[in-house]
Design an enzyme around this catalytic site. Sequence first.
Site, short mmCIF file in Angstrom:
data_model
loop_
_atom_site.label_atom_id
_atom_site.label_comp_id
_atom_site.label_asym_id
_atom_site.label_seq_id
_atom_site.Cartn_x
_atom_site.Cartn_y
_atom_site.Cartn_z
N ILE A 1 5.31 6.33 -1.62
CA ILE A 1 6.10 7.56 -1.74
C ILE A 1 6.37 7.92 -3.20
O ILE A 1 6.45 9.10 -3.55
CB ILE A 1 7.42 7.47 -0.91
CG1 ILE A 1 7.99 8.86 -0.68
CG2 ILE A 1 8.45 6.56 -1.58
CD1 ILE A 1 7.12 9.78 0.11
N ASP B 1 11.65 4.14 11.12
CA ASP B 1 11.42 4.55 9.72
C ASP B 1 11.00 6.02 9.69
O ASP B 1 11.63 6.83 8.99
CB ASP B 1 10.40 3.64 9.02
CG ASP B 1 10.10 4.14 7.61
OD1 ASP B 1 10.89 3.83 6.70
OD2 ASP B 1 9.12 4.89 7.44
N SER C 1 8.36 -1.89 -11.26
CA SER C 1 7.76 -2.39 -10.02
C SER C 1 7.20 -3.78 -10.31
O SER C 1 6.65 -4.00 -11.40
CB SER C 1 6.63 -1.45 -9.57
OG SER C 1 6.57 -1.36 -8.18
N LYS D 1 15.19 7.43 1.69
CA LYS D 1 15.70 7.18 3.04
C LYS D 1 15.00 5.94 3.61
O LYS D 1 13.86 5.70 3.23
CB LYS D 1 15.51 8.38 3.97
CG LYS D 1 14.13 9.01 4.01
CD LYS D 1 12.93 8.34 4.54
CE LYS D 1 12.91 7.61 5.82
NZ LYS D 1 11.51 7.23 6.19
P1 NAP Z 1 5.52 0.91 -0.23
O1 NAP Z 1 4.24 1.68 -0.39
O2 NAP Z 1 5.49 -0.42 0.41
O3 NAP Z 1 6.18 0.83 -1.67
C1 NAP Z 1 7.36 0.14 -1.94
C2 NAP Z 1 7.28 -0.40 -3.34
O4 NAP Z 1 8.53 -1.03 -3.66
C3 NAP Z 1 6.21 -1.47 -3.51
O5 NAP Z 1 5.11 -0.89 -4.17
C4 NAP Z 1 6.89 -2.58 -4.33
O6 NAP Z 1 6.29 -2.75 -5.60
C5 NAP Z 1 8.26 -1.99 -4.65
N1 NAP Z 1 9.32 -3.02 -4.65
C6 NAP Z 1 9.62 -3.93 -3.72
N2 NAP Z 1 10.68 -4.66 -4.11
C7 NAP Z 1 11.04 -4.20 -5.34
C8 NAP Z 1 12.07 -4.54 -6.27
N3 NAP Z 1 12.95 -5.51 -6.02
N4 NAP Z 1 12.13 -3.85 -7.45
C9 NAP Z 1 11.26 -2.87 -7.70
N5 NAP Z 1 10.27 -2.48 -6.86
C10 NAP Z 1 10.17 -3.16 -5.69
O7 NAP Z 1 6.58 1.79 0.60
P2 NAP Z 1 6.71 3.38 0.66
O8 NAP Z 1 5.90 3.89 1.80
O9 NAP Z 1 6.54 3.98 -0.67
O10 NAP Z 1 8.23 3.47 1.16
C11 NAP Z 1 9.32 3.18 0.30
C12 NAP Z 1 10.56 3.88 0.85
O11 NAP Z 1 10.31 5.28 0.87
C13 NAP Z 1 10.91 3.47 2.28
O12 NAP Z 1 12.29 3.39 2.45
C14 NAP Z 1 10.34 4.60 3.12
O13 NAP Z 1 11.06 4.80 4.32
C15 NAP Z 1 10.53 5.78 2.18
N6 NAP Z 1 9.59 6.89 2.44
C16 NAP Z 1 8.27 6.65 2.61
C17 NAP Z 1 7.41 7.70 2.94
C18 NAP Z 1 5.92 7.52 3.13
O14 NAP Z 1 5.25 8.49 3.54
N7 NAP Z 1 5.34 6.37 2.83
C19 NAP Z 1 7.91 9.00 3.07
C20 NAP Z 1 9.26 9.21 2.80
C21 NAP Z 1 10.09 8.15 2.50
P3 NAP Z 1 5.02 -3.67 -5.96
O15 NAP Z 1 3.90 -3.12 -5.13
O16 NAP Z 1 4.86 -3.41 -7.41
O17 NAP Z 1 5.40 -5.07 -5.58
#
Ligand code: NAP
Length: 308
Positions: free
Chosen positions: A14, A169, A36, A91
């Site tokens: 995201i 989610d 990150s 969120k």
């Molecule tokens: P994701 O692709 O798994 O990305 C999450 C990132 O958080 C990972 O790349 C990880 O970094 C990083 N992370 C984990 N622990 C951390 C820490 N302690 N400090 C700093 N960075 C850390 O997940 P995502 O899909 O982007 O979703 C993240 C959030 O956005 C969720 O709550 C989700 O509900 C929300 N969201 C997602 C979407 C969507 O379409 N995907 C849409 C709207 C909202 P590393 O890879 O560098 O380890």
Amino acid sequence: MEPIRIAIVGVGKIARDQHMPAIEGSPSFSLAATVSPHHKGPEGIPHHSSLEELLQDGPAVDAVALCTPPQVRYDLAVEALKRGVHVFLEKPPGATLSEVDALRDRADKVGVTLFASWHSRFAAGVAPARAWLSDRKVQKVSIAWREDVRVWHPGQDWIWEPGGLGVFDPGINALSILTHILPRPVFMQSAVLSIPENRAAPIAADIHFSDTGGAPIHMDLDWRQTGPQSWDIVVETDEGTLKLSQGGAVLTLPSGTEHNEDLEYPGLYSRFANLIRGGRSDVDIDPFRLVADAFLRGERRIVEPFHD
Ligand code: NAP
């Protein structure tokens, strides 16, 4: 006015798909840094592997956008708030209701902005849907949020862990719209949660809510959908039917259909800037509370294992 220097924390899907372009397109913000553990941000932007390191040794920041999984968000938010840094929460705003309350109190005490964002509320059809429904009598609501988890969340193990919410989610996006457009409060009546035997979170959920006027609300969440995906909310009223489709982007009223440009994340950043400049917070936990109620009162059924 000087732009607000912001760091993105959590360079995942995201952050790359939405936050970076929205910040780049906003006159109110400049991207000062990224944080990150593994993934780096854009070339030329200072990067740190932890928020602690950024706040100690990195460039000065006025705000952070926490784009991590929800389970780690509370500790990160506390670290930022302690240093007087404004916080944008993706969120869902956290992993528990009580930690989000604690964050709100902390932000209020230090006089810093906390924004619990709900991107779907900024989808193009949502504000006009809310306005149209404000003086109508709601009779019945049906929500179908059916998508293929393998397409939208490949390899995201955190989403299946406790606090990751599973199918809620995406489902919480529907609830963020529902609680925003309906004129009356909503509460849960019954739920069946289908949980794969090798996972901690549901892959599907069938939920019955009601509004305080007695209108029945049914929500069908399913991550096993292949083929056409649906993110639809249909509201039947005394003056005809309203339909929001494509996650709130397209609004159909008895008078016709409106397609408007998708401005969810630009809208969120504009709201965050206004909150910071106005010295206010915005923390609405209504959608999160309905999810918590489903976990609290829902019947759990174990279903076949899920493998990515
Ligand atoms: P994701 O692709 O798994 O990305 C999450 C990132 O958080 C990972 O790349 C990880 O970094 C990083 N992370 C984990 N622990 C951390 C820490 N302690 N400090 C700093 N960075 C850390 O997940 P995502 O899909 O982007 O979703 C993240 C959030 O956005 C969720 O709550 C989700 O509900 C929300 N969201 C997602 C979407 C969507 O379409 N995907 C849409 C709207 C909202 P590393 O890879 O560098 O380890």
